[in-house]
Enzyme design. Structure first.
Site, mmCIF file in Angstrom:
data_model
loop_
_atom_site.group_PDB
_atom_site.id
_atom_site.type_symbol
_atom_site.label_atom_id
_atom_site.label_comp_id
_atom_site.label_asym_id
_atom_site.label_seq_id
_atom_site.Cartn_x
_atom_site.Cartn_y
_atom_site.Cartn_z
ATOM 1 N N HIS A 203 -3.836 3.392 3.655
ATOM 2 C CA HIS A 203 -3.004 4.554 3.980
ATOM 3 C C HIS A 203 -2.839 5.500 2.791
ATOM 4 O O HIS A 203 -2.194 6.548 2.909
ATOM 5 C CB HIS A 203 -1.641 4.122 4.554
ATOM 6 C CG HIS A 203 -0.666 3.592 3.549
ATOM 7 N ND1 HIS A 203 -0.402 2.251 3.395
ATOM 8 C CD2 HIS A 203 0.131 4.228 2.669
ATOM 9 C CE1 HIS A 203 0.514 2.076 2.465
ATOM 10 N NE2 HIS A 203 0.862 3.273 2.009
ATOM 11 N N SER B 123 2.701 2.275 -3.087
ATOM 12 C CA SER B 123 1.697 1.864 -2.126
ATOM 13 C C SER B 123 0.376 1.632 -2.839
ATOM 14 O O SER B 123 -0.011 2.398 -3.721
ATOM 15 C CB SER B 123 1.485 2.960 -1.073
ATOM 16 O OG SER B 123 2.521 2.963 -0.137
ATOM 17 N N ASP C 190 -4.706 -2.883 6.025
ATOM 18 C CA ASP C 190 -4.346 -1.768 5.146
ATOM 19 C C ASP C 190 -4.916 -2.002 3.743
ATOM 20 O O ASP C 190 -4.198 -2.343 2.799
ATOM 21 C CB ASP C 190 -2.818 -1.633 5.096
ATOM 22 C CG ASP C 190 -2.360 -0.360 4.405
ATOM 23 O OD1 ASP C 190 -3.211 0.533 4.186
ATOM 24 O OD2 ASP C 190 -1.165 -0.269 4.093
#
Length: 261
Positions: A68, A211, A112
């Site tokens: 992402h 992230s 992910d």
């Protein structure tokens, strides 16, 4: 009802879309400079705005991060402690090719994970080095104390980000902890591809790091920061790196040889 939080660090608070937030280190401390020489800071161009993520160096030509964190263009900063200063140890390298997992789902956030092939090989030194990937039989288990680092926000109550690398320890939880907490709406916890980490009774919540940053356990990377809740309450969810070892090696091999992905 809890809402999902994708842990992307945005440099300008007003760019945060509804229902999302920034990755952060809460109840942590500043890392010893260059004590995590595998850490990467990613500058990402997406549409008309810039965002940032974390990542980590797994070979001279590849950085691993979250899917992402993809964008139109990505530049990687290695060898940094203070991202606001021009340190002699820093190397800026553009990404030649972003390779998100072919089964990545941006709604469920399953799979992910993303490899970044760099335009040139990294010059390894005392401030820049690789982190080992997990091998067979070395899956992380509940109760294991791991650590996360990042340049994200330092508090869930404001947008104050850290220019220096912060770190914090947190404990891996059993699947039930995230299954109960993160299945009130998508994305839903999948124990085969995800790791649950962060004790709900402690202030070290599960929004640790940016992230794409690494969950490090026993000197190996076991997870990738993926998502948590907008409330800032632990636990949070990390991509289980062990599951994707065959994919990682295959994609690096194909990219180096120029074969189709």
């Amino acid at each position: 009802m809890l809402r999902m939080l994708i842990l992307i660090l945005l440099p300008v608070a007003c760019l945060l879309p509804p229902g999302t937030g920034a990755g952060e280190i809460i109840c942590g401390h500043e890392a010893k400079p260059h004590s995590r020489p595998y850490m990467a800071y990613l500058e990402i161009r997406r549409g008309n705005k810039n965002i940032a993520c974390g990542g980590f160096l797994v070979s001279k030509n590849f950085v691993l991060t979250a899917a992402h964190c993809n964008g139109a263009s990505i530049t990687v900063l290695l060898g940094a402690h203070n991202i606001n200063k021009q340190e002699q140890s820093q190397q800026w390298i553009r990404v030649r090719r972003a390779i998100p997992h072919w089964k990545y789902n941006d709604e469920t956030l399953n799979n992910d994970i993303m490899l970044l092939q760099l335009e040139r090989a990294v010059a390894l030194n005392g401030n820049i080095s690789l982190i080992p990937l997990p091998t067979s039989g070395q899956q992380v288990r509940p109760g294991t104390v791991c650590s996360v680092a990042g340049w994200g926000r330092r508090s869930s109550s404001n947008n104050d980000t850290s220019p220096t690398l912060l770190e914090v320890d947190l404990k891996v939880q059993d699947s039930e902890a995230c299954g109960n907490f993160h299945c009130q709406m998508p994305p839903c916890y999948d124990p085969l591809t995800m790791i649950c980490a962060g004790d709900r009774h402690q202030c070290q919540n599960s929004l640790q790091g940016d992230s794409g940053g690494p969950l490090v356990c026993g000197g190996q990377v076991q997870g990738i920061v993926s998502f948590g809740s907008t409330s800032g309450s632990p636990p949070s969810v990390y991509t289980r790196v062990y599951t994707f070892i065959p994919w990682i090696h295959e994609m690096m091999k194909r990219s180096q040889s120029g074969d189709p992905l």
